[in-house]
Design a protein around this motif. Structure first.
Motif, PDB file in Angstrom:
ATOM      1  N   ALA A   1      -3.668   3.547   2.059  1.00  9.90           N
ATOM      2  CA  ALA A   1      -4.491   3.294   0.934  1.00  9.90           C
ATOM      3  C   ALA A   1      -3.654   3.191  -0.545  1.00  9.90           C
ATOM      4  O   ALA A   1      -4.007   1.975  -1.286  1.00  9.90           O
ATOM      5  CB  ALA A   1      -5.658   4.615   0.369  1.00  9.90           C
ATOM      6  N   TYR A   2      -2.533   3.905  -0.563  1.00  8.60           N
ATOM      7  CA  TYR A   2      -1.666   3.459  -1.842  1.00  8.60           C
ATOM      8  C   TYR A   2      -0.914   2.181  -1.530  1.00  8.60           C
ATOM      9  O   TYR A   2      -0.769   1.446  -2.806  1.00  8.60           O
ATOM     10  CB  TYR A   2      -0.665   4.739  -1.780  1.00  8.60           C
TER      11      TYR A   2
ATOM     12  N   GLY B   1      -2.662   0.945  -4.552  1.00  7.66           N
ATOM     13  CA  GLY B   1      -1.860   1.525  -5.553  1.00  7.66           C
ATOM     14  C   GLY B   1      -2.437   2.874  -5.922  1.00  7.66           C
ATOM     15  O   GLY B   1      -1.972   3.572  -6.802  1.00  7.66           O
ATOM     16  N   ASP B   2      -3.590   3.352  -5.261  1.00 13.09           N
ATOM     17  CA  ASP B   2      -4.235   4.476  -5.418  1.00 13.09           C
ATOM     18  C   ASP B   2      -4.496   5.334  -4.076  1.00 13.09           C
ATOM     19  O   ASP B   2      -5.066   4.739  -3.064  1.00 13.09           O
ATOM     20  CB  ASP B   2      -5.786   3.954  -6.007  1.00 13.09           C
TER      21      ASP B   2
ATOM     22  N   ASP C   1      -9.010   3.945   3.427  1.00 14.17           N
ATOM     23  CA  ASP C   1      -8.279   3.376   4.279  1.00 14.17           C
ATOM     24  C   ASP C   1      -8.501   2.104   4.663  1.00 14.17           C
ATOM     25  O   ASP C   1      -9.511   1.973   5.415  1.00 14.17           O
ATOM     26  CB  ASP C   1      -7.930   4.472   5.581  1.00 14.17           C
ATOM     27  N   PRO C   2      -7.838   0.830   4.398  1.00 13.21           N
ATOM     28  CA  PRO C   2      -8.111  -0.373   4.528  1.00 13.21           C
ATOM     29  C   PRO C   2      -7.921  -0.787   6.052  1.00 13.21           C
ATOM     30  O   PRO C   2      -8.434  -1.666   6.464  1.00 13.21           O
ATOM     31  CB  PRO C   2      -7.206  -1.292   3.724  1.00 13.21           C
TER      32      PRO C   2
ATOM     33  N   PRO D   1     -15.683   0.775  -5.422  1.00 14.12           N
ATOM     34  CA  PRO D   1     -14.591   1.273  -4.425  1.00 14.12           C
ATOM     35  C   PRO D   1     -14.229   0.203  -3.703  1.00 14.12           C
ATOM     36  O   PRO D   1     -14.864  -0.632  -3.481  1.00 14.12           O
ATOM     37  CB  PRO D   1     -15.375   2.396  -3.684  1.00 14.12           C
ATOM     38  N   ALA D   2     -12.931   0.382  -3.168  1.00 18.83           N
ATOM     39  CA  ALA D   2     -12.185  -0.697  -2.254  1.00 18.83           C
ATOM     40  C   ALA D   2     -13.318  -0.846  -0.852  1.00 18.83           C
ATOM     41  O   ALA D   2     -13.693   0.200  -0.528  1.00 18.83           O
ATOM     42  CB  ALA D   2     -10.861  -0.599  -1.841  1.00 18.83           C
TER      43      ALA D   2
END
Length: 389
Positions: A346-347, A351-352, A357-358, A382-383
């Motif tokens: 995720a980071y 960046g966060d 979790d992609p 949100p992503a």
């Protein structure tokens, strides 16, 4: 926040898989010196140690602080770079054992890793070692490690470890180009004795940014396939930075008629809840403390603050132990106490570290019902958990 759970989830009192008192495992990067130049190296290791690495006295002070966590103490995995290139490795192992701290070792396969040195490590009290095998042939493995002969040397080191009785774990990199070789690697490993095979799903940090992660769909299919194989495998199969494997395990057991309570109390729940910052902590060769080596955000330095304080009380570490506070689908997922997603990925992608979790394509029941997480101070959406780069 409204939480909708499918049948079988939430039927018993929620398990508190928040490791607030102490991490289970501390990964300690003793040095970034290494004789290899692996394409996916998190540490971007070099041949010689850089200036500023922790001194011997500072390293001993870290061991004292590990003991300060109290009982049960974290298990320390000494890694690198190549820990075999740390000048005081043997003494640090002995001093850890004198304090009652369990130690494992993750060395690089170089000429330093001889059968005698493996035996020496066993005599010092090292409880397990891990080696990396990223291909079933020299072409595949040496192509990742970028040093000819490493494939044969790895198999020899594994055989040597078997002979001296050192418990072994094998780590295998999983990317869009290596996944097709997993079956052949598995068949090769069946000829050796190991207690665990860990499938490391690439995080694009360090030199690993040069490689490509799998798509969410391909990753899901891969995890489902290896979960089917898990019960009959001669060793445990686990994942690194693919926490959704726990969801897949749970889903299969629920479909088989097991209750949540049965799953929680079974060997299948080994590792549930553990992730970067929650049960895991990383100490760099410079003394920086991070949630993991793949989530390179420092919460402080051991030269300034106790690792106990840095783990227990810093804002990021505390946030990583509260999955209901994660953003997007990870925050509302009915499996988030068991899984929690890869905070490192995720980071790396957003960046966060609190984002979704992609790599996980799963759509939580609450998301399907139109429920969204709300976080103070942000109005951004949100992503999307299934997004690809």
């Amino acid at each position: 926040m409204i939480m909708s759970r499918p049948a079988g989830i939430g039927s018993v009192k929620p398990v508190d898989w928040a490791y607030d008192r102490a991490p289970m495992i501390i990964y300690w990067e003793l040095t970034t010196a290494c004789g290899l130049a692996c394409r996916h190296c998190r540490a971007s290791a070099q041949l010689e140690p850089p200036p500023g690495e922790l001194t011997h006295d500072e390293a001993l002070h870290i061991l004292d602080q590990v003991a300060d966590f109290g009982s049960p103490m974290p298990h320390v995995i000494m890694t690198g770079g190549d820990p075999m290139r740390r000048f005081d490795l043997d003494e640090l192992i002995a001093e850890a054992r004198n304090r009652g701290i369990g130690v494992s070792l993750s060395p690089a396969v170089t000429p330093l890793l001889t059968k005698q040195r493996i035996a020496d490590m066993a005599a010092l009290g090292v409880q397990a070692m891990s080696l990396s095998l990223d291909g079933s042939t020299p072409e595949h493995h040496d192509g990742v490690r970028q040093v000819p002969g490493t494939f044969e040397a790895t198999l020899q080191a594994l055989a040597d470890a078997n002979e001296v009785g050192m418990p072994m774990q094998i780590n295998t990199l999983v990317t869009d180009t290596t996944v097709a070789d997993l079956e052949d690697i598995y068949e090769l490993l069946k000829g050796y004795k190991l207690f665990q095979w860990s499938l490391f799903f690439l995080i694009s940090v360090g030199r690993g940014a040069q490689l490509r992660e799998m798509t969410p769909g391909d990753a899901e299919r891969t995890l489902i396939e290896w979960n089917k194989r898990r019960p009959d495998a001669p060793f445990r199969i686990k994942t690194t930075e693919a926490m959704q494997y726990r969801r897949i395990i749970a889903q299969r057991l629920l479909r088989a008629g097991q209750t949540e309570e049965q799953i929680i109390n079974s060997p299948a729940s080994r590792g549930f809840g553990i992730r970067d910052g929650n049960g895991i902590m990383f100490i760099s060769h410079l003394g920086e403390v991070m949630p993991s080596g793949f989530l390179p955000t420092s919460v402080g330095n051991v030269r300034d603050r106790s690792i106990v304080e840095l783990y227990r009380d810093t804002e990021l570490m505390r946030a990583l132990r509260r999955p209901d506070g994660f953003k997007g689908d990870c925050g509302i997922c009915e499996f988030n106490r068991w899984c929690g997603g890869s905070r490192a990925r995720a980071y790396a992608w957003t960046g966060d570290p609190l984002e979704s979790d992609p790599l996980c394509p799963y759509k939580p029941a609450a998301a399907k019902a139109g429920v969204h997480t709300q976080h103070p101070g942000t109005s951004q959406s949100p992503a999307v958990s299934g997004a690809t780069a």
